[in-house]
Scaffold this active site. Sequence first.
Site, PDB file in Angstrom:
ATOM      1  N   THR A 156     -31.152  35.510  24.346  1.00  0.00           N
ATOM      2  CA  THR A 156     -31.865  34.242  24.131  1.00  0.00           C
ATOM      3  C   THR A 156     -30.858  33.107  23.920  1.00  0.00           C
ATOM      4  O   THR A 156     -31.013  32.015  24.477  1.00  0.00           O
ATOM      5  CB  THR A 156     -32.769  34.364  22.879  1.00  0.00           C
ATOM      6  OG1 THR A 156     -33.457  35.622  22.944  1.00  0.00           O
ATOM      7  CG2 THR A 156     -33.759  33.231  22.794  1.00  0.00           C
ATOM      8  N   ARG A 212     -22.809  43.278  22.785  1.00  0.00           N
ATOM      9  CA  ARG A 212     -22.780  43.151  21.325  1.00  0.00           C
ATOM     10  C   ARG A 212     -22.392  44.493  20.724  1.00  0.00           C
ATOM     11  O   ARG A 212     -22.595  45.547  21.359  1.00  0.00           O
ATOM     12  CB  ARG A 212     -24.199  42.742  20.858  1.00  0.00           C
ATOM     13  CG  ARG A 212     -24.273  42.336  19.410  1.00  0.00           C
ATOM     14  CD  ARG A 212     -25.673  41.875  19.054  1.00  0.00           C
ATOM     15  NE  ARG A 212     -25.701  41.319  17.713  1.00  0.00           N
ATOM     16  CZ  ARG A 212     -26.809  40.955  17.083  1.00  0.00           C
ATOM     17  NH1 ARG A 212     -27.985  41.077  17.680  1.00  0.00           N
ATOM     18  NH2 ARG A 212     -26.753  40.458  15.869  1.00  0.00           N
ATOM     19  N   HIS A 229     -31.762  42.950  32.483  1.00  0.00           N
ATOM     20  CA  HIS A 229     -31.155  44.003  31.644  1.00  0.00           C
ATOM     21  C   HIS A 229     -30.684  45.172  32.526  1.00  0.00           C
ATOM     22  O   HIS A 229     -30.245  46.199  32.010  1.00  0.00           O
ATOM     23  CB  HIS A 229     -32.175  44.567  30.648  1.00  0.00           C
ATOM     24  CG  HIS A 229     -32.525  43.644  29.517  1.00  0.00           C
ATOM     25  ND1 HIS A 229     -31.608  42.853  28.879  1.00  0.00           N
ATOM     26  CD2 HIS A 229     -33.714  43.419  28.890  1.00  0.00           C
ATOM     27  CE1 HIS A 229     -32.218  42.161  27.912  1.00  0.00           C
ATOM     28  NE2 HIS A 229     -33.487  42.491  27.903  1.00  0.00           N
ATOM     29  N   LYS A 272     -31.137  42.713  23.015  1.00  0.00           N
ATOM     30  CA  LYS A 272     -30.723  42.327  21.649  1.00  0.00           C
ATOM     31  C   LYS A 272     -29.230  42.048  21.507  1.00  0.00           C
ATOM     32  O   LYS A 272     -28.659  42.159  20.426  1.00  0.00           O
ATOM     33  CB  LYS A 272     -31.143  43.403  20.612  1.00  0.00           C
ATOM     34  CG  LYS A 272     -32.614  43.674  20.602  1.00  0.00           C
ATOM     35  CD  LYS A 272     -33.398  42.464  20.264  1.00  0.00           C
ATOM     36  CE  LYS A 272     -34.422  42.143  21.297  1.00  0.00           C
ATOM     37  NZ  LYS A 272     -35.005  40.812  21.166  1.00  0.00           N
ATOM     38  N   SER A 273     -28.618  41.706  22.645  1.00  0.00           N
ATOM     39  CA  SER A 273     -27.193  41.354  22.589  1.00  0.00           C
ATOM     40  C   SER A 273     -26.974  39.854  22.431  1.00  0.00           C
ATOM     41  O   SER A 273     -25.834  39.385  22.456  1.00  0.00           O
ATOM     42  CB  SER A 273     -26.487  41.839  23.857  1.00  0.00           C
ATOM     43  OG  SER A 273     -26.502  43.239  23.894  1.00  0.00           O
ATOM     44  N   GLY A 274     -28.073  39.097  22.320  1.00  0.00           N
ATOM     45  CA  GLY A 274     -27.940  37.645  22.207  1.00  0.00           C
ATOM     46  C   GLY A 274     -28.373  36.930  23.479  1.00  0.00           C
ATOM     47  O   GLY A 274     -27.957  35.796  23.740  1.00  0.00           O
TER      48      GLY A 274
HETATM   49  P1  A3P Z   1     -30.656  39.802  15.117  1.00  0.00           P
HETATM   50  O1  A3P Z   1     -31.883  40.650  15.244  1.00  0.00           O
HETATM   51  O2  A3P Z   1     -29.441  40.599  14.742  1.00  0.00           O
HETATM   52  O3  A3P Z   1     -30.843  38.623  14.248  1.00  0.00           O
HETATM   53  P2  A3P Z   1     -31.847  38.946  22.452  1.00  0.00           P
HETATM   54  O4  A3P Z   1     -31.894  37.484  22.625  1.00  0.00           O
HETATM   55  O5  A3P Z   1     -30.902  39.635  23.406  1.00  0.00           O
HETATM   56  O6  A3P Z   1     -33.195  39.534  22.414  1.00  0.00           O
HETATM   57  O7  A3P Z   1     -31.139  39.203  21.044  1.00  0.00           O
HETATM   58  C1  A3P Z   1     -31.762  38.805  19.873  1.00  0.00           C
HETATM   59  C2  A3P Z   1     -30.693  38.709  18.809  1.00  0.00           C
HETATM   60  O8  A3P Z   1     -29.982  37.470  18.997  1.00  0.00           O
HETATM   61  C3  A3P Z   1     -31.304  38.641  17.432  1.00  0.00           C
HETATM   62  O9  A3P Z   1     -30.323  39.209  16.576  1.00  0.00           O
HETATM   63  C4  A3P Z   1     -31.446  37.142  17.242  1.00  0.00           C
HETATM   64  O10 A3P Z   1     -31.594  36.739  15.896  1.00  0.00           O
HETATM   65  C5  A3P Z   1     -30.146  36.654  17.838  1.00  0.00           C
HETATM   66  N1  A3P Z   1     -30.193  35.247  18.237  1.00  0.00           N
HETATM   67  C6  A3P Z   1     -31.219  34.592  18.824  1.00  0.00           C
HETATM   68  N2  A3P Z   1     -30.889  33.311  19.041  1.00  0.00           N
HETATM   69  C7  A3P Z   1     -29.634  33.139  18.584  1.00  0.00           C
HETATM   70  C8  A3P Z   1     -28.747  32.032  18.515  1.00  0.00           C
HETATM   71  N3  A3P Z   1     -29.107  30.837  18.948  1.00  0.00           N
HETATM   72  N4  A3P Z   1     -27.529  32.235  17.988  1.00  0.00           N
HETATM   73  C9  A3P Z   1     -27.150  33.446  17.522  1.00  0.00           C
HETATM   74  N5  A3P Z   1     -27.941  34.535  17.561  1.00  0.00           N
HETATM   75  C10 A3P Z   1     -29.171  34.399  18.088  1.00  0.00           C
END
Ligand code: A3P
Length: 320
Positions: A71, A154, A132, A67-69
Site C-alpha cells: 500500500t 519485508r 503478488h 503485507k510487505s508494504g
Molecule cells: P503492519 O501490519 O506491520 O502495520 P501491504 O500494504 O503489503 O498489505 O502491507 C501492509 C503493512 O504495511 C501493514 O503493516 C501496514 O500498517 C503497513 N503500511 C501501510 N501503509 C504504510 C505506510 N504509508 N508506511 C509504512 N507502512 C505502511
Amino acid sequence: RYLQENELSQEDKDLISSLPTEKGWVANYLHKYQGFWQATTHMQGALACQKHFQALESDILLVTTPKSGTTWLKAILFALVKREHYLDPQRHPLLTENPHVLVPFLEIDVYTDIQVLPDLSSLAPPRLFSTHLPYSSLPDSVKHSGCKVVYLCRDPKDAFVSLWHFANKLRPVGSGASSLADAFDKFCRGVSVSGPFWDHILGFWKESLKRPESAIFIKFEEMKEEPALHLRRLAKFLGCPFSPEEETHGVVDGILRLCSFENLSNLDVNKSGILSSGMENNAFFRKGEVGDWMNYLTTEMVKKPDSITQEKFHGSGLKR
Ligand code: A3P
C-alpha cells in the site's frame, strides 16, 4: 473485486482441482500453482493475466509478497511518476482514493471478469500495476517488454505478524482470531498466499542482479530507515530523477509526507472507505513499524524463520 469461488470458469476449476491443495489461513484454500501457493479467488485472475496481459515498455509493475508494504509503495510510485500532473497538494488523488484503487493488482483487480477482458489501452503511460505473483509466474510479456519491475520485500517475521492480523480482519465477525501457532507453522512451511515467502524474494533478488536496468529490489526496513535515499533511487531507476529545482522545492519530502503512514491512515478515505471487493481500506493500515514481531513471537518460535532465512539466502548475496 474478489471473485467468489463459484464464479470460476470450468477450465480453471478443472486446472485448480488438479493442483495440490491445502486449507489456507488467510484464504479459504490455497493451491500450489507453478511452485507457489495461490488463493482460489486469485487463481482465475492469475491465469487470465498470464494469458492476456500485454506489458508495455513504459509500464511499471510493483511486485510484493502480501503485507510487505504494498500500500505504501503503491502510494509512493503513484505520487512519484504522476507528479507533474498533480502539482496542487490539496487536490492530490491520494487524498481521496486508496492506493489500491490507483495502482490495481493484475490478478485481484484487473483480470477478474471471466466474461470480458479489461481494456487497458486508454490508460495514460506510465501504466502502474501490481501483483503478488512470483517471478516465475509473471506474464511472459512482463519479462520481454523491458518494463520496470519494482520489488518490495519485508522481514518474514514482521510480514507474518502483519498477515496474521490481516487474516483475522477478514474472518467473519464473531469467529475470533485464528491460531497464531497454526498460522506460523503453515507460513514457515511455505503455505501462505504467494508462499513460500523466501522463494518469492529470492526469485526477484536474482532477477534484480541479472537485469538491474529492469528490476529494482527494495526492503521495507531500508525504506523506513532512509526513505528519501530510496525514493531518489527509485526515481532514477524509473527514469524520472528529481531535478535540482524539485530538490530545492522539497518535492522528495513532499511525496514522503503525503505517503507517510500518519498521513494516509488518517485520511477519511482510508479510515472509513471500502474497496469494491468489500474490504475496508483501514485493513491496510495497522502500525507500519519495523520489529512488531517481538510482541507476538517467542524466542523459541523465531528460530524457525531465522534458520530458513539463513539456509535459503545462503550464497545468494542477500542479507536478511
Ligand atoms: P503492519 O501490519 O506491520 O502495520 P501491504 O500494504 O503489503 O498489505 O502491507 C501492509 C503493512 O504495511 C501493514 O503493516 C501496514 O500498517 C503497513 N503500511 C501501510 N501503509 C504504510 C505506510 N504509508 N508506511 C509504512 N507502512 C505502511
